[in-house]
Structures are given as structure tokens and as C-alpha cells.
Write a protein that holds these residues in place. Structure first.
Motif, PDB file in Angstrom:
ATOM      1  N   TYR A 183       0.826  -1.213   0.000  1.00 12.37           N
ATOM      2  CA  TYR A 183       0.000   0.000   0.000  1.00 12.37           C
ATOM      3  C   TYR A 183       0.859   1.262   0.000  1.00 12.37           C
ATOM      4  CZ  TYR A 183      -3.981  -3.025   1.118  1.00 12.37           C
ATOM      5  OH  TYR A 183      -4.965  -3.991   1.086  1.00 12.37           O
ATOM      6  N   MET A 184       1.936   1.261   0.775  1.00 13.85           N
ATOM      7  CA  MET A 184       2.791   2.448   0.841  1.00 13.85           C
ATOM      8  C   MET A 184       3.488   2.691  -0.503  1.00 13.85           C
ATOM      9  SD  MET A 184       2.371   3.813   3.798  1.00 13.85           S
ATOM     10  CE  MET A 184       0.661   3.264   3.614  1.00 13.85           C
ATOM     11  N   ASP A 185       3.913   1.621  -1.159  1.00 17.06           N
ATOM     12  CA  ASP A 185       4.535   1.779  -2.478  1.00 17.06           C
ATOM     13  C   ASP A 185       3.542   2.362  -3.481  1.00 17.06           C
ATOM     14  OD1 ASP A 185       6.927   0.807  -1.562  1.00 17.06           O
ATOM     15  OD2 ASP A 185       6.659  -1.223  -2.358  1.00 17.06           O
ATOM     16  N   ALA A 186       2.283   1.915  -3.408  1.00 18.02           N
ATOM     17  CA  ALA A 186       1.255   2.443  -4.314  1.00 18.02           C
ATOM     18  C   ALA A 186       1.012   3.920  -4.052  1.00 18.02           C
ATOM     19  CB  ALA A 186      -0.043   1.649  -4.157  1.00 18.02           C
ATOM     20  N   ILE A 187       0.983   4.312  -2.792  1.00 18.41           N
ATOM     21  CA  ILE A 187       0.782   5.724  -2.451  1.00 18.41           C
ATOM     22  C   ILE A 187       1.974   6.558  -2.895  1.00 18.41           C
ATOM     23  CG2 ILE A 187       0.536   7.345  -0.532  1.00 18.41           C
ATOM     24  CD1 ILE A 187      -1.180   5.317   0.889  1.00 18.41           C
ATOM     25  N   ASP A 188       3.188   6.003  -2.775  1.00 21.55           N
ATOM     26  CA  ASP A 188       4.378   6.726  -3.245  1.00 21.55           C
ATOM     27  C   ASP A 188       4.268   7.052  -4.731  1.00 21.55           C
ATOM     28  OD1 ASP A 188       5.524   6.697  -0.750  1.00 21.55           O
ATOM     29  OD2 ASP A 188       6.791   4.944  -1.126  1.00 21.55           O
ATOM     30  N   GLU A 189       3.829   6.074  -5.520  1.00 21.32           N
ATOM     31  CA  GLU A 189       3.661   6.315  -6.953  1.00 21.32           C
ATOM     32  C   GLU A 189       2.552   7.328  -7.219  1.00 21.32           C
ATOM     33  OE1 GLU A 189       5.397   5.522  -9.486  1.00 21.32           O
ATOM     34  OE2 GLU A 189       6.820   4.282  -8.395  1.00 21.32           O
ATOM     35  N   LEU A 190       1.487   7.237  -6.455  1.00 19.26           N
ATOM     36  CA  LEU A 190       0.386   8.179  -6.628  1.00 19.26           C
ATOM     37  C   LEU A 190       0.813   9.590  -6.249  1.00 19.26           C
ATOM     38  CD1 LEU A 190      -2.542   8.001  -7.570  1.00 19.26           C
ATOM     39  CD2 LEU A 190      -3.238   7.714  -5.193  1.00 19.26           C
ATOM     40  N   GLN A 191       1.672   9.707  -5.253  1.00 13.68           N
ATOM     41  CA  GLN A 191       2.136  11.025  -4.826  1.00 13.68           C
ATOM     42  C   GLN A 191       2.948  11.711  -5.921  1.00 13.68           C
ATOM     43  OE1 GLN A 191       3.785  11.267  -0.883  1.00 13.68           O
ATOM     44  NE2 GLN A 191       5.051  13.053  -1.381  1.00 13.68           N
ATOM     45  N   LYS A 192       3.718  10.941  -6.677  1.00 11.51           N
ATOM     46  CA  LYS A 192       4.475  11.525  -7.788  1.00 11.51           C
ATOM     47  C   LYS A 192       3.529  12.146  -8.808  1.00 11.51           C
ATOM     48  CE  LYS A 192       8.306   8.220  -7.422  1.00 11.51           C
ATOM     49  NZ  LYS A 192       9.081   7.154  -8.122  1.00 11.51           N
ATOM     50  N   SER A 193       2.447  11.438  -9.114  1.00  8.76           N
ATOM     51  CA  SER A 193       1.473  11.960 -10.066  1.00  8.76           C
ATOM     52  C   SER A 193       0.751  13.174  -9.487  1.00  8.76           C
ATOM     53  CB  SER A 193       0.460  10.870 -10.441  1.00  8.76           C
ATOM     54  OG  SER A 193       1.106   9.800 -11.095  1.00  8.76           O
ATOM     55  N   PHE A 194       0.458  13.146  -8.170  1.00  9.76           N
ATOM     56  CA  PHE A 194      -0.189  14.285  -7.518  1.00  9.76           C
ATOM     57  C   PHE A 194       0.677  15.530  -7.613  1.00  9.76           C
ATOM     58  CE2 PHE A 194      -3.652  11.944  -5.877  1.00  9.76           C
ATOM     59  CZ  PHE A 194      -4.511  12.823  -5.212  1.00  9.76           C
ATOM     60  N   ALA A 195       1.972  15.380  -7.314  1.00  8.85           N
ATOM     61  CA  ALA A 195       2.874  16.525  -7.311  1.00  8.85           C
ATOM     62  C   ALA A 195       2.935  17.185  -8.682  1.00  8.85           C
ATOM     63  CB  ALA A 195       4.268  16.080  -6.870  1.00  8.85           C
ATOM     64  N   LEU A 196       2.896  16.381  -9.738  1.00 10.07           N
ATOM     65  CA  LEU A 196       2.937  16.925 -11.094  1.00 10.07           C
ATOM     66  C   LEU A 196       1.579  17.482 -11.504  1.00 10.07           C
ATOM     67  CD1 LEU A 196       4.887  17.255 -13.478  1.00 10.07           C
ATOM     68  CD2 LEU A 196       4.041  15.083 -14.374  1.00 10.07           C
ATOM     69  N   ALA A 197       0.513  16.787 -11.145  1.00  9.01           N
ATOM     70  CA  ALA A 197      -0.832  17.194 -11.560  1.00  9.01           C
ATOM     71  C   ALA A 197      -1.232  18.526 -10.955  1.00  9.01           C
ATOM     72  CB  ALA A 197      -1.850  16.121 -11.178  1.00  9.01           C
ATOM     73  N   TYR A 198      -0.786  18.779  -9.729  1.00  7.67           N
ATOM     74  CA  TYR A 198      -1.197  19.996  -9.039  1.00  7.67           C
ATOM     75  C   TYR A 198      -0.101  21.050  -9.022  1.00  7.67           C
ATOM     76  CZ  TYR A 198      -5.435  17.643  -7.516  1.00  7.67           C
ATOM     77  OH  TYR A 198      -6.648  17.003  -7.494  1.00  7.67           O
TER      78      TYR A 198
END
Length: 403
Positions: free
Chosen positions: A294-309
Motif C-alpha cells: 500500500y505504501m509503495d502504491a501511495i508513493d507512486e500516486l504522490q508523484k502523479s499528484f505533485a505533477l498534476a497539481y
């Protein structure tokens, strides 16, 4: 001497109009018979209508379902241009008007809606059709996507264009089956393009209730399984892909991927919300191996969040949104298939990122559709976990979705 009489032809009272005109047996499959599907022509098996009489100089249907100019009075000379008529001229003049319409729409309109980068817009307009002329399964994919685009831009004929998109997609899938086990440096660009078209077609197609878009009852959806499998093709044919007609696509993607890693440390209100989800999962999951997934999945999602916003980017590209689905582990997808509450909650936070793509015609309503499939699967506690994601995309539950 007795005169030989011609054996009478028994006309079919059923079947589509094209098979009747060609005097061939129609298997009456729906939404299109096998003969029409084989020749990539429209089939009216669902609602056969009488043919309109052709006006002078108009294109008229031929026996094989395409269109051609009517014969002139003089069999050896066309008086309109004073050119001799070559034997077999009717077959040479056959045209599939529907395919031409779809290709014209793709090259003049659809291709410019698939990417914001000027270089890649040109690639979709020029290089992609070139691959289509070389590989039939690519061309059918191009025509299928164009048909869905016309269904969007011409709502008065929406259902008809959707049916044509389905037929073209079926033809594409049927042809590529024999290619997939034999991918080479020569055809790898075409197969990669096919996977990309399949991906966009899935997003653009009308979504049905119960379709999570990523995970179905039998596991990973076929289109995503194929698309994730492209990673193996990229690894095995990396040099051929980069030097091929789709090379600019990989060059632009590599640059944008580096930016995604650079902005990982960017902090914002949105990234902080993802941090709240991280803390909630850490408090509730006690199995170390599940927590790591779960933490690895959130890490990947955070990368997309940082770029998207990040305000420095006016447009978020498709790859930057869906890269999350290819970076997460197979174990996460197994948990998502099992409908674990934590995996569903993480996927709900993917919806605000997918919302950023909805300026495109082919991804309209994607985030709301995903959320409407996830929300009913959550218990009351975990529904509170995804409240921010729901508000971010402007989605409210209804009675059908567990209100």
C-alpha cells in the motif's frame, strides 16, 4: 435441340441488404453479419431499409458493398472526360466511402485531440496513418477511434457511429491475434500503437454500470493487461521503438517522466490529503507485507499528484496520469481484485488525477465513473477516507451508488 434454361436463383427473404444484392448467403449475425464485417462495410441487419435510387452522376453501391460511379452510355468511352474505359474499370473504381470518411476525420480532426504537444500532434497526423497503411489491424484501430470521435461530435448519429466503431475494433482485434506471439523489431511499433489505440478506445467507449474500467469480475481487464504487457515489448524492442516512426513519442515521454520524479517532493494541500490517507492505512494495516504494498502504491500516486497539481503545467498528458497504473505492483492489483478496503481507497485517490484529463472528448466523465464504481464497495468507515477525493471531482453519491 432443346434450349438450355438457366437454373433459377432462389432469393433469400432474410439477411441484410448487402448480402441480398451480392446474392450470397447471410449468416444474419448481429450487430453485423460475417460478410459485411469481412469487407469492413456497414451492415443493416438490424434494420434493413430500401435503397435510395441513385441520381445522375451519384455514387451507387456495387455488389461487394462499396461505391462506384455509374456506367456511362458508351461502354468504351467516358464522355465526361474523353478517356477510354479500361477493362475491369468498375472494380478499380470501387471505394469504401465509410472508411474514407473515418480516415479523413482522423487525419483532419481526431489526431489533434490526442496530445497537447505540437510534435506529437504531427506524429498522430502523419506517422500513425503510415503505420495504418502498412498494418491492417492498426488501420482498423484508427478508424474505430475516429468513429467514436464522430459519435461525440455528431450526437444525432451517435448510436450508428458507435456501432461502426465496434465493428472496426472487432476487426482490429481479430487481425492482431496472430501478430502478438511474434513481435519483432519490424512490427513492434505497430503493436505498441495498437495497444495505445486500444487504451484510448476503452476510455472513449460508453461506460456501463458495473464496469470498474480496470478490474472486472474475472480479474484485470483485457485492455489493461495488454497495455501493461507493453512494458515487456518496450524492454525487448527498446532501440527499435526509439528509432522507429514512433520515436518522438518515447522521447517526449522520457522528458515528462523525468519531470514527474523532479516534482515528487513538491508539497501542496492535495499532496497533504494523500498524506492523511497514508496515515490512516498505517494505523489500520498490521501485516508488514500488505502495508509495504500500500505504501509503495501511495508513493507512486504522490508523484502523479505533485505533477498534476503543479501550477507550472497547463496540461497534464495521458501518460502522466495513467503511469500510476503501470508503476504499481502486481500484488496491489491482486488486492484490488479482492476488493480490499485499503486498495479501493487508494484507487479512489486516483480519480482527482484522472479528472485533470477530462478536457479531452475521449475521457469525459472518467473520474465520476470510476468513483461511482468504487464507492459502493467501501464500508462506512472507508467512505469517510475518500471524502476529499469525492469533493475534489465534484461527485455525490446517489441511491444507486450507496447513498
Amino acid at each position: 435441340m432443346a434450349t438450355l434454361s438457366r437454373r433459377p436463383h432462389r432469393k433469400s427473404r432474410t439477411g441484410c441488404e448487402r448480402c441480398k444484392k451480392r446474392k450470397v448467403k447471410c449468416d444474419e449475425l448481429k450487430p453485423a453479419c460475417t460478410n459485411c464485417l469481412k469487407h469492413s462495410v456497414p451492415c443493416n441487419i438490424l434494420a434493413t431499409s430500401p435503397s435510395a435510387s441513385a441520381s445522375p452522376g451519384a455514387l451507387v453501391p456495387t455488389e461487394n458493398g462499396s461505391s462506384t460511379m455509374p456506367k456511362v452510355a458508351d461502354p468504351s468511352l467516358d464522355s465526361s472526360c474523353n478517356m477510354p474505359v479500361v477493362e475491369g474499370w468498375q472494380q478499380a473504381a470501387d471505394l469504401n466511402i465509410l472508411d474514407l470518411e473515418l480516415l479523413h476525420n482522423f487525419c483532419t480532426s481526431t489526431c489533434y485531440t490526442l496530445h497537447s504537444d505540437p510534435t506529437l500532434k504531427t506524429l498522430w497526423a502523419i506517422n500513425v496513418p503510415k503505420l495504418g497503411f502498412k498494418y491492417d489491424f492498426v488501420m482498423h484501430g484508427i478508424l474505430s477511434l475516429s468513429a467514436l470521435h464522430l459519435a461525440y461530435t455528431r450526437p444525432e448519429r451517435r448510436e450508428w457511429y458507435i456501432s461502426q466503431a465496434t465493428l472496426q475494433n472487432q476487426a482490429s482485434l481479430g487481425l492482431v491475434t496472430s501478430i502478438l506471439p511474434n513481435i519483432t523489431d519490424e512490427n513492434c511499433s505497430a503493436v505498441y500503437l495498437f495497444s495505445t489505440l486500444t487504451f484510448i478506445l476503452k476510455l472513449a467507449s460508453p461506460h456501463k454500470p458495473g464496469d470498474l474500467l480496470v478490474i472486472g469480475e474475472s480479474g484485470l481487464q483485457e485492455w489493461l493487461a495488454l497495455f501493461r504487457g507493453m512494458q515487456a515489448i518496450i524492454l525487448s524492442s527498446h532501440d527499435a521503438l526509439e528509432s522507429g516512426v514512433l520515436g518522438p513519442m518515447f522521447a517526449v515521454g522520457a522528458r515528462r517522466s523525468r519531470l514527474r520524479d523532479v516534482y515528487t517532493s513538491e508539497q501542496s494541500v492535495e499532496v497533504m490529503q494523500l498524506g492523511n490517507l497514508r496515515c490512516a492505512i498505517q494505523r489500520h494495516v498490521i501485516q508488514p507485507h500488505l502495508l509495504l504494498v500500500y505504501m509503495d502504491a501511495i508513493d507512486e500516486l504522490q508523484k502523479s499528484f505533485a505533477l498534476a497539481y503543479n501550477g507550472a503545467f497547463e496540461a497534464l498528458e495521458t501518460g502522466e496520469v495513467f503511469v500510476f497504473l503501470f508503476r504499481v505492483s502486481e500484488e496491489y492489483f491482486r488486492l484490488l481484485k479482492d476488493r480490499t478496503q485499503e486498495s479501493l481507497a487508494i484507487f479512489a485517490y486516483f480519480c482527482p488525477i484522472s479528472k485533470r484529463l477530462e478536457g479531452n472528448w475521449w475521457s469525459k466523465g472518467l473520474s465520476s465513473h470510476l468513483m461511482s464504481e468504487i464507492y459502493p464497495l467501501l464500508d462506512e468507515e472507508h467512505k469517510l477516507w475518500v471524502q476529499w477525493a469525492m469533493e475534489e471531482i465534484g461527485w455525490l453519491p446517489t441511491r444507486e451508488t450507496g447513498y
